[in-house]
Design a protein around this motif. Structure first.
Motif, PDB file in Angstrom:
ATOM      1  N   UNK A  15       0.808  -1.222   0.000  1.00 24.74           N
ATOM      2  CA  UNK A  15       0.000   0.000   0.000  1.00 24.74           C
ATOM      3  C   UNK A  15       0.841   1.273   0.000  1.00 24.74           C
ATOM      4  N   UNK A  16       2.179   1.109   0.150  1.00 24.74           N
ATOM      5  CA  UNK A  16       3.085   2.270   0.228  1.00 24.74           C
ATOM      6  C   UNK A  16       2.629   3.254   1.317  1.00 24.74           C
ATOM      7  N   UNK A  17       2.279   2.704   2.456  1.00 26.99           N
ATOM      8  CA  UNK A  17       1.655   3.504   3.522  1.00 26.99           C
ATOM      9  C   UNK A  17       2.575   4.601   4.051  1.00 26.99           C
ATOM     10  N   UNK A  18       3.893   4.404   3.974  1.00 28.87           N
ATOM     11  CA  UNK A  18       4.834   5.404   4.485  1.00 28.87           C
ATOM     12  C   UNK A  18       4.853   6.667   3.632  1.00 28.87           C
ATOM     13  N   UNK A  19       4.266   6.621   2.452  1.00 33.02           N
ATOM     14  CA  UNK A  19       4.285   7.768   1.551  1.00 33.02           C
ATOM     15  C   UNK A  19       3.057   8.668   1.718  1.00 33.02           C
ATOM     16  N   UNK A  20       2.201   8.364   2.687  1.00 35.01           N
ATOM     17  CA  UNK A  20       0.986   9.138   2.898  1.00 35.01           C
ATOM     18  C   UNK A  20       1.068   9.958   4.181  1.00 35.01           C
ATOM     19  N   UNK A  21       0.581  11.177   4.115  1.00 34.60           N
ATOM     20  CA  UNK A  21       0.378  11.993   5.299  1.00 34.60           C
ATOM     21  C   UNK A  21      -1.084  11.849   5.684  1.00 34.60           C
ATOM     22  N   UNK A  22      -1.335  11.112   6.760  1.00 30.83           N
ATOM     23  CA  UNK A  22      -2.694  10.701   7.079  1.00 30.83           C
ATOM     24  C   UNK A  22      -3.162  11.277   8.407  1.00 30.83           C
ATOM     25  N   UNK A  23      -4.424  11.003   8.720  1.00 34.90           N
ATOM     26  CA  UNK A  23      -5.044  11.524   9.938  1.00 34.90           C
ATOM     27  C   UNK A  23      -4.949  10.546  11.107  1.00 34.90           C
ATOM     28  N   UNK A 125      -7.998  12.845  -9.907  1.00 37.40           N
ATOM     29  CA  UNK A 125      -8.802  14.044  -9.701  1.00 37.40           C
ATOM     30  C   UNK A 125      -7.905  15.252  -9.501  1.00 37.40           C
ATOM     31  N   UNK A 126      -6.788  15.044  -8.814  1.00 36.74           N
ATOM     32  CA  UNK A 126      -5.785  16.090  -8.612  1.00 36.74           C
ATOM     33  C   UNK A 126      -4.470  15.594  -9.208  1.00 36.74           C
ATOM     34  N   UNK A 127      -4.107  16.045 -10.395  1.00 36.59           N
ATOM     35  CA  UNK A 127      -2.893  15.551 -11.063  1.00 36.59           C
ATOM     36  C   UNK A 127      -1.611  15.791 -10.285  1.00 36.59           C
ATOM     37  N   UNK A 128      -1.639  16.692  -9.288  1.00 43.09           N
ATOM     38  CA  UNK A 128      -0.436  17.004  -8.520  1.00 43.09           C
ATOM     39  C   UNK A 128      -0.147  15.956  -7.448  1.00 43.09           C
ATOM     40  N   UNK A 129      -1.116  15.109  -7.135  1.00 39.17           N
ATOM     41  CA  UNK A 129      -0.922  14.104  -6.078  1.00 39.17           C
ATOM     42  C   UNK A 129      -0.125  12.913  -6.589  1.00 39.17           C
ATOM     43  N   UNK A 130       0.863  12.486  -5.802  1.00 37.13           N
ATOM     44  CA  UNK A 130       1.655  11.311  -6.157  1.00 37.13           C
ATOM     45  C   UNK A 130       0.795  10.062  -6.117  1.00 37.13           C
ATOM     46  N   UNK A 131      -0.013   9.938  -5.063  1.00 39.90           N
ATOM     47  CA  UNK A 131      -0.954   8.823  -4.930  1.00 39.90           C
ATOM     48  C   UNK A 131      -2.355   9.426  -4.831  1.00 39.90           C
ATOM     49  N   UNK A 132      -3.048   9.562  -5.939  1.00 34.07           N
ATOM     50  CA  UNK A 132      -4.336  10.254  -5.933  1.00 34.07           C
ATOM     51  C   UNK A 132      -5.339   9.651  -4.959  1.00 34.07           C
ATOM     52  N   UNK A 133      -5.938  10.519  -4.151  1.00 36.89           N
ATOM     53  CA  UNK A 133      -6.986  10.092  -3.226  1.00 36.89           C
ATOM     54  C   UNK A 133      -8.331  10.042  -3.949  1.00 36.89           C
ATOM     55  N   UNK A 134      -8.514  10.925  -4.932  1.00 35.17           N
ATOM     56  CA  UNK A 134      -9.715  10.938  -5.750  1.00 35.17           C
ATOM     57  C   UNK A 134      -9.372  10.659  -7.203  1.00 35.17           C
TER      58      UNK A 134
END
Length: 252
Positions: A15-23, A125-134
């Motif tokens: 999931x490459x979880x270390x690459x996400x800034x999450x809540x 949805x957002x081309x700037x995101x490395x791992x798109x959330x949308x």
């Protein structure tokens, strides 16, 4: 039988979880026994899900909505204390993946929605995101707004809420599961005809009208019950262990 740490390592890498800034923390949130014979997955680590894990002799509870969210009080008391106590007393691990499980292009909630709706030509949805959330996808054939509402209700098993815009036809669709109603602005920037998420806010009514993007609320739970099942199945295939899904139909 599989080793808990090996399962977590594989999930984190997949999931490459270390690459996400999450809540909330992704991965192992509460450590139980190191030998895992059975995994129960659920959308949320509710008391009902914990009770099901206990009754079914699961060693690991895999969820999308775990614990320790930003802004939560630190003391482990009350409802959350009862839940955590039950997990620890029964030596059951709690493993949660939030944004990484929304985003994954094969196992994720958004990927599942695209498959269920048979969307094509998927993009961010957002081309700037490395791992798109949308994401954005296209219907095989355009539909009227009313036809699309019925289509969503049928495919997702949720009484869809439709906030109407002026467009007469729906073809290009933005989508992000859960509580992503405010992403409707991003959908408008990408000239989408409609935007799908799980929940809806009072302000969304006006945004749909003024941004001219049809909004469809399809249920937070209803749009996010697929990722954990896909991940659990992938774990089962990787480690040859038993997995099962606990469903508690949440009307929100």
């Amino acid at each position: 039988m599989a080793n808990l740490n090996e399962i977590i390592l594989w999930c984190n890498q997949t999931l490459k979880s270390h690459e996400f800034k999450d809540y909330a923390p992704n991965g192992l949130q509460i450590e139980g026994k190191l030998e895992v014979n059975k995994i129960l997955c659920a959308v949320t680590a509710s008391q009902d899900a914990i009770d099901a894990a206990i009754s079914q002799n699961a060693d690991l509870l895999l969820v999308h909505h775990g614990y320790f969210w930003k802004g939560e009080p630190y003391p482990i008391i009350g409802m959350r204390g009862k839940r955590i106590k039950a997990l620890i007393q029964n030596d059951i691990s709690l493993v949660g993946y939030h944004l990484p499980l929304d985003s994954h292009p094969r196992l994720g909630n958004n990927a599942a929605i695209a498959d269920l709706l048979e969307l094509e030509n998927i993009e961010a949805l957002d081309p700037a995101e490395k791992h798109p959330i949308g994401n954005i996808g296209f219907l095989k054939q355009p539909m009227s707004p009313e036809e699309f509402k019925d289509f969503l209700t049928s495919r997702l098993g949720f009484n869809t809420i439709h906030l109407a815009a002026n467009k007469k036809e729906i073809h290009k669709i933005g989508y992000c599961t859960g509580a992503a109603q405010d992403f409707i602005a991003k959908a408008a920037e990408q000239n989408c005809d409609a935007f799908i998420s799980g929940e809806v806010s009072e302000r969304t009514f006006y945004e749909a009208k003024e941004l001219n993007v049809h909004y469809y609320a399809c249920g937070h739970h209803a749009t996010e019950k697929y990722g954990v099942q896909r991940l659990a199945k992938a774990i089962s295939e990787q480690f040859d262990i038993e997995t099962c899904y606990f469903e508690l139909n949440n009307p929100i």
